[in-house]
Design an enzyme around this catalytic site. Sequence first.
Site, PDB file in Angstrom:
ATOM      1  N   ASN A 137      -1.195  -2.427   8.464  1.00  0.00           N
ATOM      2  CA  ASN A 137      -1.052  -3.863   8.732  1.00  0.00           C
ATOM      3  C   ASN A 137      -0.009  -4.537   7.848  1.00  0.00           C
ATOM      4  O   ASN A 137      -0.035  -5.758   7.672  1.00  0.00           O
ATOM      5  CB  ASN A 137      -2.412  -4.572   8.588  1.00  0.00           C
ATOM      6  CG  ASN A 137      -3.317  -4.269   9.767  1.00  0.00           C
ATOM      7  OD1 ASN A 137      -2.853  -3.825  10.808  1.00  0.00           O
ATOM      8  ND2 ASN A 137      -4.602  -4.497   9.605  1.00  0.00           N
ATOM      9  N   THR A 165     -11.677  -1.720   7.851  1.00  0.00           N
ATOM     10  CA  THR A 165     -11.433  -0.298   8.088  1.00  0.00           C
ATOM     11  C   THR A 165     -12.281   0.467   7.077  1.00  0.00           C
ATOM     12  O   THR A 165     -12.250   0.133   5.890  1.00  0.00           O
ATOM     13  CB  THR A 165      -9.934   0.002   7.915  1.00  0.00           C
ATOM     14  OG1 THR A 165      -9.219  -0.790   8.882  1.00  0.00           O
ATOM     15  CG2 THR A 165      -9.610   1.467   8.116  1.00  0.00           C
ATOM     16  N   ASP A 221      -8.593  -7.113   6.480  1.00  0.00           N
ATOM     17  CA  ASP A 221      -8.170  -5.827   7.073  1.00  0.00           C
ATOM     18  C   ASP A 221      -6.882  -5.317   6.446  1.00  0.00           C
ATOM     19  O   ASP A 221      -5.966  -4.882   7.151  1.00  0.00           O
ATOM     20  CB  ASP A 221      -8.030  -5.946   8.594  1.00  0.00           C
ATOM     21  CG  ASP A 221      -8.068  -4.562   9.268  1.00  0.00           C
ATOM     22  OD1 ASP A 221      -8.544  -3.597   8.627  1.00  0.00           O
ATOM     23  OD2 ASP A 221      -7.621  -4.446  10.418  1.00  0.00           O
ATOM     24  N   ASP A 235      -1.377  -8.773  11.966  1.00  0.00           N
ATOM     25  CA  ASP A 235      -2.692  -8.518  12.559  1.00  0.00           C
ATOM     26  C   ASP A 235      -3.802  -9.283  11.827  1.00  0.00           C
ATOM     27  O   ASP A 235      -4.410  -8.797  10.876  1.00  0.00           O
ATOM     28  CB  ASP A 235      -3.030  -7.018  12.595  1.00  0.00           C
ATOM     29  CG  ASP A 235      -4.164  -6.744  13.579  1.00  0.00           C
ATOM     30  OD1 ASP A 235      -4.896  -7.686  13.920  1.00  0.00           O
ATOM     31  OD2 ASP A 235      -4.323  -5.592  14.010  1.00  0.00           O
ATOM     32  N   LYS A 253      -4.414  -2.766   4.828  1.00  0.00           N
ATOM     33  CA  LYS A 253      -4.146  -1.320   4.845  1.00  0.00           C
ATOM     34  C   LYS A 253      -2.663  -1.169   5.177  1.00  0.00           C
ATOM     35  O   LYS A 253      -2.037  -2.117   5.695  1.00  0.00           O
ATOM     36  CB  LYS A 253      -5.009  -0.597   5.894  1.00  0.00           C
ATOM     37  CG  LYS A 253      -4.916  -1.166   7.302  1.00  0.00           C
ATOM     38  CD  LYS A 253      -5.897  -0.467   8.238  1.00  0.00           C
ATOM     39  CE  LYS A 253      -5.972  -1.138   9.599  1.00  0.00           C
ATOM     40  NZ  LYS A 253      -6.944  -0.521  10.496  1.00  0.00           N
TER      41      LYS A 253
END
Length: 689
Positions: A507, A539, A502, A520, A504
């Site tokens: 995060n 995402t 994840d 996260d 991005k």
Amino acid sequence: MGTLRDLQYALQEKIEELRQRDTLIDELELELDQKDELIQRLQNELDKYRSVLRPATAQQVQAQQQNLVLQPDQHRSKRQAISAEPTACDISDLSHVTLPFYPKSPQSKEMIKEAILDNDFMKNLELSQIQEIVDCMYPVDYGKDACIIEEGDVGSLVYVMEEGKVEVTKEGMKLCTMGPGKVFGELAILYNCTRTATVRTLVQVKLWAIDRQCYQTIMMRTGLIKHAEYMDFLKSVPTFQELPEETLNKLADVMEETHYGDGEYIIRQGARGDTFFIISKGKVNVTQGDSANEEPTHLRELTRGDWFGERALQGEDVRTANVVAVDAVTCLVIDRDSFKHLIGGLDDVSNKGYEDAELKAKYEAENAFFSSLKLTDFNIIDTLGVGGFGRVELVQLKSEEAKTFAMKILKKRHIVDTRQQEHIRSEKHIMTEAHSDFIVRLYRTFKDSKYLYMLMESCLGGELWTILRDRGSFEDSTTRFYTACVVEAFAYLHAKGIIYRDLKPENLILDSRGYAKLVDFGFAKKIGVCKKTWTFCGTPEYVAPEIILNKGHDVSADYWSLGILMYELLTGSPPFSGPDPMKTYNVILRGIDMIEFPKKITKNAANLIKKLCRDNPSERLGNLKNGVKDIQKHKWFEGFNWEGLRKGTLTPPITPDVSSPTDTSNFDSFPEDTDEPPPDDNSGWDFDF
């Protein structure tokens, strides 16, 4: 009355007129596509600049006059990650699963197949998978004025229409009508999601449907069976017998199927070649000729499981014989470059420093300190973030006010409702054991009847997403620093067989020095080295093609997302985006080469992004034989001080202003928690943590 010649002439004129009209329609359609793409690009740019160039409101003007600082505009909202529920069937049982079969007429089978091949998403599947989907689809009939899909409902079926007509509406507005031969509802076979539009029948309709569980079983099973078959082939070749299992796994992933017709030359004597072949179907004749005029002599026949051309992998590339297909032949093919990149196995890039005695003692003392604490030992200072899971609060130790932490508070009911228990447990275990300067530390967890609590280190420099939103984009050198922080975090995780899934800007969080750390770990998973996992996670703008296509994914999916992050940090927008997730996935499946890079991305940066975002996971930089070192040695990182980064002596590009352990000025303001607490009767959704 005209002569036959006159009629023929008139017919020719008509045909030419129609041909010119068809050409004009094609040109106009192309122009329309280009304009659609331009509108999308401009919309993305507009979203990006709105956040920093919105006209000042009267309130803002007044505040500026009084030297007050207001929160930046938050038009550009944070993106929600998506996660499917874990796969229902055990991977080891897949080969024994019996799929449902529904008989169909040859015409229906052909119609379903054509509809799938005409669909932007499903046309990317392999023909063998499409065939199984066709077999498993079952019939569904609806009368006139019936609702097939309701906007906002949760769906798990994808449909192919054989007869009839439907109308598609969104928020009451008509989008289009659809007739036979169309696929709709395809997002629901990827993960548990709400329908984005309503589909109603205009007449009686006949549909074929398949549910998500059946579709995903097909995708997993075909991939695993093929991979096992490829592994068996490779293990039978003497050249490969000494190679480690993980290298063979990667070779199996990178091998491509090639098909040949009867009499077709696969290899021609005297030609130069760099390709190795294993026959998976059919047979070939091997022949050799002394001169061009002489009929070649038949040497031998090769069949399924036999191989040829292995010398090309070592560099001897002049072919010494002909290899000719007999009837239809399928070969598994690998070229010298792919072979050279993969042979050498995985490089262990783990930083084993944390295992030494001094650090071990430090972490044991730390654990003893945190295990003695209770929830009542903390005061809440301020909110650092809000999400669908709950909130992150800055908390202060009552007995020692200089000590502050980030407390992530999760609603148990929400976790159970979305079936994320396994992900939450995984997040706890992975973060507890992660001792890296580029990963946010988790010190302790608590729980009560309604919430789970995760006590983490507080990084008060703010979120990278907020800084990117306010600045629009970053310079090359700034992007290089944050990318390097992620590379270090990934090197640490991947060496432990952990996939992150994840990445991005949302995060990545800055500590008070300005160093970026991964936060996260809700989608992180320990899969082991060279193993795969199948749950759809991530995402939309950041997910790799193999996740979308249910091919199974490994740590190479993280390197794809690293390329996307680089692009977004340099430009302010990710390279792949669309008005809804399905359109985003279709753009991703078209590939990075279809993206026009803006001029501000330097040649070396573009080269690295494209090498990270290769469609085939086995060809991605970071996933080759030198592992993460290939990224660190790339031209874009030339001169970068990796040692200084690891030791914390390198000066960050942005130094946050943090005045005290309770300073939350680098975070946006959030409203107080007004959610009603869940009821006390939690017996249905309590679980171990």
